[in-house]
Design a protein around this motif. Structure first.
Motif, PDB file in Angstrom:
ATOM      1  N   ALA A 247      68.544 -14.975  -9.722  1.00  0.00           N
ATOM      2  CA  ALA A 247      67.768 -14.701  -8.505  1.00  0.00           C
ATOM      3  C   ALA A 247      66.289 -14.981  -8.741  1.00  0.00           C
ATOM      4  O   ALA A 247      65.589 -15.509  -7.862  1.00  0.00           O
ATOM      5  N   THR A 414      67.388  -7.990   1.074  1.00  0.00           N
ATOM      6  CA  THR A 414      68.316  -7.983  -0.055  1.00  0.00           C
ATOM      7  C   THR A 414      69.057  -6.661  -0.244  1.00  0.00           C
ATOM      8  O   THR A 414      70.072  -6.625  -0.941  1.00  0.00           O
ATOM      9  N   LYS A 420      72.276  -7.874  -1.568  1.00  0.00           N
ATOM     10  CA  LYS A 420      72.109  -8.834  -2.656  1.00  0.00           C
ATOM     11  C   LYS A 420      71.240  -8.164  -3.712  1.00  0.00           C
ATOM     12  O   LYS A 420      70.038  -8.435  -3.816  1.00  0.00           O
ATOM     13  N   GLY A 423      68.336  -9.528  -6.056  1.00  0.00           N
ATOM     14  CA  GLY A 423      67.065 -10.022  -5.511  1.00  0.00           C
ATOM     15  C   GLY A 423      66.085  -8.940  -5.111  1.00  0.00           C
ATOM     16  O   GLY A 423      64.965  -9.248  -4.678  1.00  0.00           O
ATOM     17  N   ALA A 424      66.452  -7.664  -5.260  1.00  0.00           N
ATOM     18  CA  ALA A 424      65.614  -6.569  -4.765  1.00  0.00           C
ATOM     19  C   ALA A 424      64.254  -6.517  -5.454  1.00  0.00           C
ATOM     20  O   ALA A 424      63.216  -6.334  -4.801  1.00  0.00           O
ATOM     21  N   GLY A 427      62.031  -9.297  -4.234  1.00  0.00           N
ATOM     22  CA  GLY A 427      61.635  -9.021  -2.856  1.00  0.00           C
ATOM     23  C   GLY A 427      60.496  -8.013  -2.792  1.00  0.00           C
ATOM     24  O   GLY A 427      59.607  -8.111  -1.942  1.00  0.00           O
TER      25      GLY A 427
END
Length: 535
Positions: A247, A414, A420, A423-424, A427
């Protein structure tokens, strides 16, 4: 080996071991290897077979692991929670009881590492990539779950005073009880190895109740279970790390995170880990752990400065008070209505921590000679809880504040809109200044966490399968490091996140009984050592 005073397990009398047991006496040495025959062969054959079957039947593996994890966590929830509660109370009692004065390695033993190096290695092994993967994801998920379904104890997050209940739930999973499992296993191994002269392997901790049988099939079973728990617990973290690196590459360099990219990442990082493994504990693992800690502290300082030091400190103390107040309810397995939080997260976490305990326990035992029991438990239990809570409240709490203010679209996309999890973190970092600089640094930090987990795990598994020897041939460490990467690939391709978590739970549950019995044996040994060291 014989007990010169009494039979194993009689309790009050001093345990004395005359070491006529030679390390590796029943080892075989083909091509210069040093293998503890049944443990190495059974473990390697079963795990290699698992890899082949999973890769050959990826759809069936995905379906199996998709069923396995929820069934295990809902069936054995009470057993896992009560067991971890008991282990935690036992460790806390060791801090205040007279046996806390016992020194690992004997009353004249000196520490092998400075406090900074010791704690850095302990954190790098014990936490791995967890802080980076779950630091933003978990608090936000609990706080903004649809209809409050994942909220801890079913608490209404929208009510005043509950603004950070998601952070409280996260601290529960990364705090006192998880670290108590590591402390119990690590202290057991340290005492039985450095004080009683037994091999540094799981079976040694059972000598007070098994006696000479610990060198036979009972011991082989214990060590084989430890290898399975360690490997599958570790590959869960490696798989999560690979997904997060993928990611990050997508965010920083625009590389699409396909399964092929993830597999190549595991292969590449495993190769780097092999180099660290060959360098050994001091030149490889210790140095990487210290670099890791410096970078992690740097990232933390950056985040706390740009999100507000005052608000971070206030939030930290508020969530710590809530954590202490709610801990008895969070630790109670009966009458729970928050099934999504309890089964979906808590019981998985306890099984995962227990699966990691042979790996982390043996690793911190190797680096903790010269520390007192009280010093060991405080540094391996209370201090990490405080630091993990500070990290989670800073990252997760800041993300919650941003979302409440209508920002953090990357986190929302995310965690809330589409799950997802890998990807946190990125983000969240997008909302902060200097993203083009900070994101690559975070990516490198994840990779180093990945490497330190893999190389230290390889050292531990190699020690177990060599019958407790800490200087087995390097080719064996290479073998286990390579096999870890293959298992992580097999699990990711054969079910993804569900397969990783299902494998960890399936090995963590049976190993829970091993840890409970180990605590009893540790108590017998500590009472004996207390009498000897007090003269």
């Amino acid at each position: 080996m014989s007990d010169t005073n009494n039979s194993p397990g009689t309790g009050d009398q001093t345990l004395e071991f005359e070491t006529d047991y030679e390390l590796g006496q029943d080892n075989i040495r083909p091509m210069g290897l040093d293998i503890h025959n049944p443990v190495f062969l059974v473990s390697s054959i079963v795990i290699a077979g698992f890899v082949l079957l999973s890769l050959a039947n990826q759809e069936a593996s995905a379906a199996f692991f998709g069923w396995l994890r929820p069934w295990l966590t809902s069936t054995f929830d009470w057993f896992l929670v009560l067991s971890v509660d008991a282990i935690t109370l036992f460790c806390l009692a060791l801090i205040v009881l007279p046996v806390g004065k016992v020194r690992i390695g004997g009353k004249d033993a000196k520490p092998d590492y400075s406090y900074a190096g010791w704690i850095a290695m302990m954190f790098a092994a014990g936490i791995g990539i967890g802080l980076l993967f779950f630091g933003v994801l978990e608090p936000v998920y609990y706080q903004f779950s649809e209809g409050g379904g994942a909220s801890p104890l079913g608490i209404d997050q929208s009510q005043p005073g509950n603004e950070y209940i998601g952070v409280v739930g996260t601290i529960h999973h990364w705090g006192l009880e998880g670290w108590a499992v590591y402390a119990a296993v690590g202290l057991s191994l340290g005492i039985f190895c450095y004080n009683l002269g037994l091999p540094l392997t799981l079976r040694s901790a059972f000598y007070p109740i098994l006696g000479e049988r610990v060198w036979g099939w009972w011991g082989h079973i214990i060590d084989t279970l430890a290898v399975f728990a360690t490997l599958f617990g570790l590959t869960t973290s490696l798989g999560l790390g690979a997904q997060q690196v993928a990611a990050g590459l997508n965010e920083v360099f625009g590389i699409t995170p396909t399964p092929t990219v993830t597999v190549l990442l595991i292969i590449g990082i495993t190769v780097i880990a092999l180099g660290s493994v060959l360098l050994g504990m001091d030149a490889g693992v210790k140095r990487l752990s210290e670099i890791n800690m410096i970078m992690a502290v740097g990232l933390f300082i950056f985040v706390i400065l740009v999100t507000g030091v005052g608000s971070a400190i206030s939030r930290y103390f508020n969530v710590m008070v809530d954590y202490i107040v709610l801990l008895p309810a969070l630790s109670n397995p009966f009458g729970r209505t928050d099934t999504s939080f309890f089964h979906g997260w808590t019981t998985f976490y306890w099984a995962w921590w227990i699966a990691w305990s042979p790996f982390v326990g043996m690793f911190i035992a190797r680096i903790s000679r010269g520390r007192t029991v009280r010093e060991f438990v405080i540094c391996a239990l209370v201090a990490p809880t405080a630091v993990c809570a500070l990290w989670m409240s800073t990252f997760g709490g800041a993300a919650i504040d941003m979302l409440n203010a209508g920002g953090a679209e990357g986190v929302k996309a995310t965690v809330i809109d589409a799950y997802k999890p890998e990807g946190a973190l990125f983000g969240f970092l997008k909302e902060l200044p200097l993203y083009s600089i900070v994101a690559p640094i975070a990516l490198v930090l994840i990779v180093i966490f990945f490497v330190t987990s893999s190389d230290s795990g390889s050292l531990v598994i190699d020690t177990i399968t060599a019958g407790g020897k800490m200087d087995a041939p390097p080719v064996q460490r290479v073998f286990w490091c390579t096999l870890e990467g293959l298992v992580a690939i097999a699990l990711l391709l054969g079910g993804g996140l569900s397969a990783l978590q299902g494998a960890a739970v399936s090995t963590g549950i049976p190993f829970t009984l091993v840890v409970l019995i180990m605590c009893y044996c540790l108590w017998l040994a500590l009472r004996s050592e207390s009498k000897k060291q007090n003269g």
